[in-house]
Design a protein around this motif. Structure first.
Motif, short mmCIF file in Angstrom:
data_model
loop_
_atom_site.label_atom_id
_atom_site.label_comp_id
_atom_site.label_asym_id
_atom_site.label_seq_id
_atom_site.Cartn_x
_atom_site.Cartn_y
_atom_site.Cartn_z
N GLY B 212 0.81 -1.22 0.00
CA GLY B 212 0.00 0.00 0.00
C GLY B 212 0.83 1.26 0.00
O GLY B 212 0.42 2.27 0.56
N ALA B 213 2.02 1.24 -0.60
CA ALA B 213 2.86 2.43 -0.64
C ALA B 213 2.15 3.53 -1.41
O ALA B 213 1.33 3.27 -2.29
CB ALA B 213 4.19 2.11 -1.32
N ALA B 214 2.48 4.77 -1.06
CA ALA B 214 1.81 5.91 -1.70
C ALA B 214 2.85 6.88 -2.23
O ALA B 214 3.97 6.94 -1.73
CB ALA B 214 0.91 6.62 -0.69
N GLY B 215 2.46 7.62 -3.24
CA GLY B 215 3.27 8.73 -3.73
C GLY B 215 4.61 8.31 -4.31
O GLY B 215 4.72 7.23 -4.89
N PRO B 216 5.64 9.15 -4.15
CA PRO B 216 6.94 8.87 -4.74
C PRO B 216 7.54 7.52 -4.32
O PRO B 216 8.31 6.93 -5.06
CB PRO B 216 7.82 10.02 -4.26
CG PRO B 216 6.87 11.12 -4.03
CD PRO B 216 5.62 10.48 -3.53
N GLN B 298 -0.77 14.45 -2.49
CA GLN B 298 0.12 15.37 -1.79
C GLN B 298 1.55 15.11 -2.25
O GLN B 298 1.80 14.13 -2.93
CB GLN B 298 0.02 15.10 -0.29
CG GLN B 298 -1.14 15.81 0.34
CD GLN B 298 -1.11 15.67 1.83
OE1 GLN B 298 -0.38 14.86 2.38
NE2 GLN B 298 -1.90 16.47 2.50
N PRO B 299 2.50 15.98 -1.84
CA PRO B 299 3.89 15.70 -2.20
C PRO B 299 4.34 14.31 -1.75
O PRO B 299 5.16 13.68 -2.39
CB PRO B 299 4.68 16.78 -1.45
CG PRO B 299 3.72 17.86 -1.20
CD PRO B 299 2.37 17.27 -1.14
N ARG B 300 3.80 13.84 -0.63
CA ARG B 300 4.23 12.55 -0.10
C ARG B 300 3.37 11.39 -0.57
O ARG B 300 3.67 10.24 -0.26
CB ARG B 300 4.20 12.60 1.42
CG ARG B 300 5.32 13.37 1.96
CD ARG B 300 5.06 13.92 3.34
NE ARG B 300 6.11 14.85 3.68
CZ ARG B 300 6.16 16.09 3.23
NH1 ARG B 300 5.21 16.55 2.45
NH2 ARG B 300 7.16 16.86 3.53
N GLY B 301 2.30 11.67 -1.27
CA GLY B 301 1.44 10.60 -1.74
C GLY B 301 -0.02 10.95 -1.56
O GLY B 301 -0.37 12.10 -1.33
N ASN B 327 3.14 4.74 4.20
CA ASN B 327 4.51 4.44 3.79
C ASN B 327 5.34 3.81 4.90
O ASN B 327 6.50 3.47 4.67
CB ASN B 327 5.21 5.70 3.28
CG ASN B 327 4.81 6.02 1.86
OD1 ASN B 327 4.44 5.11 1.10
ND2 ASN B 327 4.86 7.27 1.48
N ILE B 328 4.77 3.66 6.10
CA ILE B 328 5.55 3.04 7.17
C ILE B 328 5.78 1.54 6.90
O ILE B 328 6.92 1.09 7.02
CB ILE B 328 4.89 3.30 8.55
CG1 ILE B 328 5.17 4.76 8.95
CG2 ILE B 328 5.44 2.37 9.62
CD1 ILE B 328 4.53 5.18 10.24
N PRO B 329 4.75 0.75 6.49
CA PRO B 329 5.05 -0.66 6.18
C PRO B 329 6.13 -0.85 5.11
O PRO B 329 7.04 -1.65 5.32
CB PRO B 329 3.69 -1.22 5.74
CG PRO B 329 2.70 -0.35 6.39
CD PRO B 329 3.31 1.01 6.45
#
Lengths: 126, 359, 130
Positions: B212-216, B298-301, B327-329
């Motif tokens: 489930g990563a997000a963004g960059p 957002q910039p982070r996802g 993005n923690i996992p």
């Protein structure tokens, strides 16, 4: 605004939860979030999934003390949301892969968002 | 088998701007496992929605984070507008897009500076922040705030940018882009930077998607997922293609952000030249009744604002899922195999924003 | 070779002056729109209390009976919502940031607005209005 996405929400029963989640994972959905809403005495837990901007929600309604099975063996990353659910709302989640046992989010008060805790908040304008 | 030791990393660490704690299990100098914990600055802003009128909560939403602040306000406003079926004027959409992209520019330049700092390149850090300052000056001139813009509201925007200022911004973009390309050139082509970043903290495409990563973080691994593609605000008119890298290491995540800086400059340029005339806002009457999952890049996802109204001035629930939490996992999966000295670089490569995470 | 990518920037920086300024000797850069601090004009306030209702952080308090308007500068986030909502123009946003304080003081103003005397109405009008 023309947002090119769809949102669907379907209710799910407690015993069907892991099966439904597994089916979505097989279909190639990713887990977006798990969020709780208190609806006066009970919790609505939204499991949100996404595939190519198609947004699907599984909505589980549980009572305050009901134990919810973890989906972290299907989606490994679900542990952050499930620990959050436990630490803020006090919903017992059974079998999380990394169970922090209430120390993931350290709050001064135990279960600050729980339905069993009400009142005592100070707010002048409200 | 070497002895295992546990090294606590954070919550106070020179490389971390905000408190996050990681317990690193080491074998000699190599990380074998990482256990995160957060919650040092949890503020309970989600619950504040029950005490604030839905139009006032924009100011609270904006202060969830000092870097993605405009996009939080935008995401919240879009959610309420969707529930109440409010049609926002075109000019407001374009202004929102310009401010969003300015926020992305300053966020990415801030991150590039911090990232350079984490790998010990002080000079590059100062140069990044010097460029960021010029973006902040534009934001202050157009909105009145350097990082907290306060211009987005339910139903439109609170301020206009005059034709003169728009022309001035347009003129300033070319020299600014040249400077950014000089800066990006160092990040992308310098041998020492490459030597430090390539092959570090690798996460594969399938793994990034499954976690489930997000963004960059997701785009650096080759997952072409950017919410601007759905065409909220003016992105639908302007057209947009996500920036994707495939290597999945720290270098790829850095490259995604460098190229997004160029993409943002391009989007601002096109938004200024295609800016429609018209009103800035519509009058908002009544109270929201219904629910919506509003999503913005957002910039982070991807950030998710779940808003639920019950027909009164106070919403029943706002649940905000911020990209760093998602993005923690992936971060936990990236760390095993890295050297202890590389941990700061890997942690920063997901661009952790803890204020966002701890609403 | 990719090891001298930074040289051009370094040389340019050597030739150019410093990018920072000697704050506080040189004041911070502000623009005409900068939200610095809220100023209140007690002579025009008609105690409608819109500002205190709209304030998202409860920094403004108004006592209609005592004719007192208070602002807690430490709570105020300078969002400017009160300035926009004020129908009488009693509030304004100044671009200078408020100077640091060492004590928590709530600023208090006494409202000096005097309602202008209405022209005397005929008794018939009053009864129609009531």
């Amino acid at each position: 605004m023309t947002v090119n996405e769809e949102q669907t929400t379907i209710g799910v029963a407690l015993e069907d939860l892991t099966r439904e989640v597994k089916a979505l994972q097989t279909d190639g959905y990713r887990l977006v979030q798990i969020g709780c809403t208190d609806t006066g005495g009970a919790y609505e837990v939204n499991y949100s999934f996404d595939r190519g901007y198609q947004y699907r929600n599984l909505r589980l309604t549980v009572g305050p003390e009901t134990e919810v099975p973890s989906i972290s063996d299907i989606y490994w990353g679900a542990f952050v949301y499930e620990n959050e659910m436990h630490d803020l709302f006090g919903i017992p989640v059974n079998g999380i892969n990394i169970d922090f046992k209430g120390t993931f989010i350290k709050t001064a008060e135990k279960y600050p968002f729980s339905v069993t805790r009400r009142g005592g908040d100070q707010c002048r304008n409200a | 088998m070497p002895e295992r030791i546990i090294v606590p990393f954070g919550p106070q660490h020179p490389v971390l701007p905000e408190p996050i704690h990681l317990d690193l299990v080491l074998e000699d100098e190599t990380v074998v496992e990482a256990v995160p914990s957060i919650g040092y600055i949890h503020r309970g802003l989600e619950r504040l929605i029950e005490k604030r009128e839905y139009t006032e909560y924009v100011y609270v939403a904006e202060r969830i984070c000092g870097i993605c602040s405009f996009m939080h306000a935008l995401c919240y406003s879009q959610g309420i507008e969707e529930i109440m079926k409010i049609e926002v004027p075109d000019r407001a959409h374009y202004l929102r897009t310009i401010w969003s992209e300015c926020s992305r520019l300053h966020s990415h330049l801030l991150w590039l500076g911090l990232f350079a700092d984490s790998m010990g390149f002080e000079n590059l850090f100062m140069r990044s922040w010097q460029l960021r300052e010029s973006v902040l000056d534009v934001l202050e001139d157009t909105t009145g705030g350097r990082v907290i813009q306060g211009t987005c509201k339910v139903g439109g925007v609170r301020r206009d940018i005059g034709a003169e200022k728009l022309a001035e911004m347009h003129r300033a973009l070319d020299p600014f882009e040249a400077q950014c390309r000089d800066l990006g050139d160092v990040f992308l082509n310098d041998e020492t930077v490459k030597y430090r970043l390539q092959g570090l903290g690798v996460i594969s495409k399938d793994e990034a998607y499954a976690l489930g990563a997000a963004g960059p973080t997701a785009r650096g691994s080759g997952v072409a997922m950017d919410h601007r593609e759905t065409g909220y605000a003016a992105y639908g008119d302007l057209g947009f293609k996500p920036v994707v890298e495939t290597a999945g290491d720290c270098y790829a995540r850095c490259a995604v952000r460098v190229k997004e800086v160029y993409a943002s400059i391009d989007l601002i340029r096109r938004a200024i030249s295609e800016m429609p005339e018209g009103s800035l806002d519509v009058k908002v009457k009544g109270a929201p009744d219904g629910e919506y999952f509003s999503r913005v890049e957002q910039p982070r996802g991807e950030v998710v604002h779940y808003l639920r109204g019950n027909g009164t001035k106070h919403l029943a629930r706002a649940r905000i899922r911020t990209p760093t939490l998602a993005n923690i996992p992936p971060l936990v999966k990236m760390l095993p195999g890295a050297q202890l000295a590389d941990v700061p670089v890997v942690v920063l490569s997901i661009d952790p924003c803890i204020s966002c995470t701890e609403r | 070779m990719g090891i001298f990518q930074m040289t051009k920037t370094v040389l340019r920086n050597l030739a150019g002056g410093p990018a920072t300024r000697q704050y506080p000797a040189v004041p911070a850069r502000t623009g005409p729109l900068t939200r610095g601090h809220v100023v209140f004009d007690p002579a025009t306030c008609r105690s409608c209390s819109l500002c205190s209702k709209r304030c998202p952080c409860e920094a403004i308090r108004l006592d209609k009976e005592a004719k007192v308007w208070e602002i807690d500068r430490m709570r105020c986030i300078a969002c400017g919502d009160c300035v926009e909502s004020c129908p009488f123009g009693s509030l304004a946003m100044e671009p200078e940031y408020f100077s640091p304080v060492v004590e928590h003081v709530v600023e208090r103003y006494t409202i000096t607005y005097v309602k202008p005397e209405k022209p005397a109405k005929k008794p018939a009008d009053e009864s129609a209005g009531a």
